[in-house]
Write an enzyme that holds these catalytic residues in place. Structure first.
Site, PDB file in Angstrom:
ATOM      1  N   ASP A  31       0.817  -1.212   0.000  1.00 50.60           N
ATOM      2  CA  ASP A  31       0.000   0.000   0.000  1.00 50.60           C
ATOM      3  C   ASP A  31       0.855   1.268   0.000  1.00 50.60           C
ATOM      4  O   ASP A  31       0.629   2.172   0.811  1.00 50.60           O
ATOM      5  CB  ASP A  31      -0.940   0.020   1.221  1.00 50.60           C
ATOM      6  CG  ASP A  31      -1.724  -1.269   1.393  1.00 50.60           C
ATOM      7  OD1 ASP A  31      -2.118  -1.847   0.367  1.00 50.60           O
ATOM      8  OD2 ASP A  31      -1.934  -1.695   2.542  1.00 50.60           O
ATOM      9  N   GLU A 202     -10.848   0.224  -4.000  1.00 51.01           N
ATOM     10  CA  GLU A 202     -10.258   0.688  -2.738  1.00 51.01           C
ATOM     11  C   GLU A 202      -8.972   1.457  -3.019  1.00 51.01           C
ATOM     12  O   GLU A 202      -8.577   1.609  -4.181  1.00 51.01           O
ATOM     13  CB  GLU A 202      -9.953  -0.512  -1.832  1.00 51.01           C
ATOM     14  CG  GLU A 202      -8.951  -1.465  -2.465  1.00 51.01           C
ATOM     15  CD  GLU A 202      -8.799  -2.774  -1.713  1.00 51.01           C
ATOM     16  OE1 GLU A 202      -9.541  -3.014  -0.750  1.00 51.01           O
ATOM     17  OE2 GLU A 202      -7.933  -3.566  -2.116  1.00 51.01           O
TER      18      GLU A 202
HETATM   19  C1  6LW Z   1      -5.634  -2.269   2.332  1.00 52.92           C
HETATM   20  C2  6LW Z   1      -6.665  -2.430   1.336  1.00 52.92           C
HETATM   21  C3  6LW Z   1      -6.706  -3.869   1.125  1.00 52.92           C
HETATM   22  O1  6LW Z   1      -5.937  -1.303   3.261  1.00 52.92           O
HETATM   23  O2  6LW Z   1      -5.778  -4.476   1.827  1.00 52.92           O
HETATM   24  O3  6LW Z   1      -7.748  -5.727   0.256  1.00 52.92           O
HETATM   25  C4  6LW Z   1      -5.608  -3.651   2.895  1.00 52.92           C
HETATM   26  N1  6LW Z   1      -7.602  -4.485   0.499  1.00 52.92           N
HETATM   27  O4  6LW Z   1      -6.392  -1.682   0.216  1.00 52.92           O
HETATM   28  C5  6LW Z   1      -4.400  -4.013   3.580  1.00 52.92           C
HETATM   29  O5  6LW Z   1      -3.239  -3.767   2.817  1.00 52.92           O
END
Ligand code: 6LW
Length: 541
Positions: A31, A202
């Site tokens: 991330d 996301e």
């Molecule tokens: C992060 C999100 C995700 O916050 O994984 O599956 C999380 N989604 O983007 C953890 O890295």
């Protein structure tokens, strides 16, 4: 990857020219979020249950990154108590505005305060402020955007309720008041992913380029089908239009044998030289579909075509080759950390992490020149704070060793090296009591929550013991030598296939950490383990 060059130092990054598939931050650095101030770039990654949390890296050239501190380095900032593995600090965003650095992130789970919070610093190396919690920011993956008209905005991701399908999410937007450090005004729904059926839209980030707004988001889930998609709008509140070419960057169609998989969750940076680059996460499986190093940070160039960003133009993958970023001044030196830690300094090196917060358990002063760990009641299987200090595995071939001085008194007293993925999945090579007043060395595998001692052998009753985990890819040779010395006569107790420690097998989002560990498995013990030195040495080809 750049191996140890014999100087006893370990490069903290990779030489992209030598190994185009290499990440710029190897090991569990998912991330990534990046910002620029003048010629300087700052990058952060998410850290889940590990503390200190959210490392901050600095780079002039975007390829060589040097750790300069942590955003969360005081337990008073966050309580990671009770946070299960792969909960805790999720994706964070770093931005710079008006002389201040801003980080926004979400703490998931645990027994303490959780949710989304903001911290600020004038120096990205710290100190960072205490959190300001945004109780009305739902979900995960918050991001801040400072517009050139003086307004600021916050985006985040939450599950769509009701969703039309499982994993459908809403990317929401609200205005952000940087003075009050609060969300204001109505909520706007910006995006639900590019594709019909998209899951986990996301990691949203907003940008303004040539007067237009751009929304970059991940979708497909953070595993194999991860992808980057993009939308644009004339007004930040919308309407938003997706790029018809979405997803604009992914390796999801390249198969599980491709050297880098699961790429996504990108953040853009516009350099002082006028170039655009993206940092994003990806994983490198080895020895099967087993990316034990976790989600790592990669760098790809970005150009603009027809008003849309084009990732890795002409190449379409993280593999390159790419011309390096244009930077003023001499080429940057890779960051190097000594392979051996003698524990002679007054403080732990910043590369050491503990699992969760809690009262300090280790000492560098009780026996000078040693790291002292108590044989604590908590074990790695508990969601407590085990007496474990770990560092990320950053190389697929690496020899990790340490010299232990410990006199366990019962079979449940263990001190040694652990390879930790989670509470349910880890590997331990330890000196333990043998139940008859003596000592043994044992190898224990905990897989999907079931622990098995897979090998053991007697040890002399006293004296220091070198323990070594010799990782040749997924073959983890578990070795011991009950003497000190540069090349003690080591015995291989057993070898284990490390694939069970990777997230596709174990679940969760993380790579593995190696480090010293001591436990009495629930019993009260006055025992301690002294670690004279710890060595993390990548193997030369
Ligand atoms: C992060 C999100 C995700 O916050 O994984 O599956 C999380 N989604 O983007 C953890 O890295």
């Amino acid at each position: 990857m750049k191996p140890s060059d014999g100087t006893g130092e370990v490069a903290g990054g990779c030489d992209q020219a030598a190994a185009p598939a290499a990440p710029v931050l190897p090991g569990c650095h998912p991330d990534p979020s990046v910002c620029r101030v003048g010629d300087d770039h700052y990058l952060i990654t998410s850290t889940f249950e590990y503390f200190p949390g959210i490392p901050v890296f600095h780079s002039r050239d975007l390829v060589h990154w040097r750790p300069i501190g942590h955003v969360l380095d005081r337990p008073a900032q966050v309580d990671l108590g009770g946070v299960a593995s792969s909960e805790g600090i999720f994706a964070a965003t770093i931005r710079h505005h008006d002389g201040l650095f801003w980080v926004i992130t979400t703490l998931v789970g645990g027994t303490g305060r959780n949710g989304t919070f903001v911290v600020t610093a004038t120096d990205p190396a710290g100190p960072w402020s205490d959190p300001v919690w945004l109780d009305d920011a739902p979900g995960i993956d918050p991001s801040l955007f400072f517009d050139d008209d003086g307004r600021a905005w916050c985006t985040g991701t939450r599950l769509a309720e009701p969703g039309e399908w499982d994993g459908q999410t809403d990317v929401w937007l609200r205005e952000f008041d940087p003075v009050a450090v609060a969300l204001t005004g109505p909520e706007h729904l910006l995006w639900r992913g590019a594709l019909h059926g998209a899951v986990w839209a996301e990691g949203p980030h907003l940008y303004k380029v040539d007067g237009r707004y751009y929304l970059l988001a991940a979708e497909g889930g953070t595993e194999h089908r991860h992808a980057v998609s993009v939308a644009r709008a004339d007004h930040v509140t919308g309407p938003w239009t997706g790029n018809p070419a979405n997803p604009v960057f992914t390796h999801r169609h390249l198969g599980r044998d491709f050297p880098v998989v699961g790429v996504g969750h990108a953040d853009l940076v516009h350099t002082a030289a006028g170039e655009w680059w993206a940092v994003l996460l990806g994983s490198r499986p080895y020895g099967g579909y087993h990316p034990n190093l976790g989600r790592e940070t990669f760098l790809v160039p970005v150009t603009w075509e027809d008003g849309w960003p084009l990732f890795a133009p002409g190449v379409g993958t993280t593999l390159g080759p790419f011309a390096p970023p244009a930077v003023a001044g001499p080429p940057a030196e890779p960051y190097r950390e000594p392979a051996r830690d003698d524990f002679d300094g007054p403080a732990l090196r910043p590369s050491w992490n503990q699992v969760r917060t809690g009262p300090p358990f280790w000492s560098l002063t009780a026996r000078p020149g040693h790291l002292r760990l108590p044989l604590g009641a908590a074990s790695l299987a508990d969601t407590a704070t085990p007496c474990f200090l770990g560092r990320r595995q950053q190389h697929q071939r690496v020899s990790v060793s340490a010299l232990f001085d410990v006199a366990p008194r019962s079979p449940g007293e263990w001190a040694g090296l652990a390879v930790r993925q989670s509470e349910a999945d880890h590997l331990v090579l330890a000196v333990a009591g043998d139940g008859r007043g003596g000592r043994r060395v044992l190898a224990a595998v905990r897989e999907h929550g079931v622990q098995r001692v897979v090998a053991e052998a007697p040890l002399p009753a006293g004296g220091p013991v070198v323990l070594r985990i010799h990782a040749e890819g997924q073959r983890l040779g578990l070795r011991y030598a009950p003497v000190d010395g540069p090349e003690p006569g080591e015995t291989e107790l057993t070898a284990v296939d490390g694939g069970f420690l990777s997230s596709p097998r174990a679940g969760g989002f993380l790579g593995v950490w190696f480090g010293p560990y001591a436990t009495a498995h629930g019993a009260a013990s006055a025992g301690v383990a002294d670690v004279d030195w710890f060595d993390y040495r990548p193997l030369t080809p």
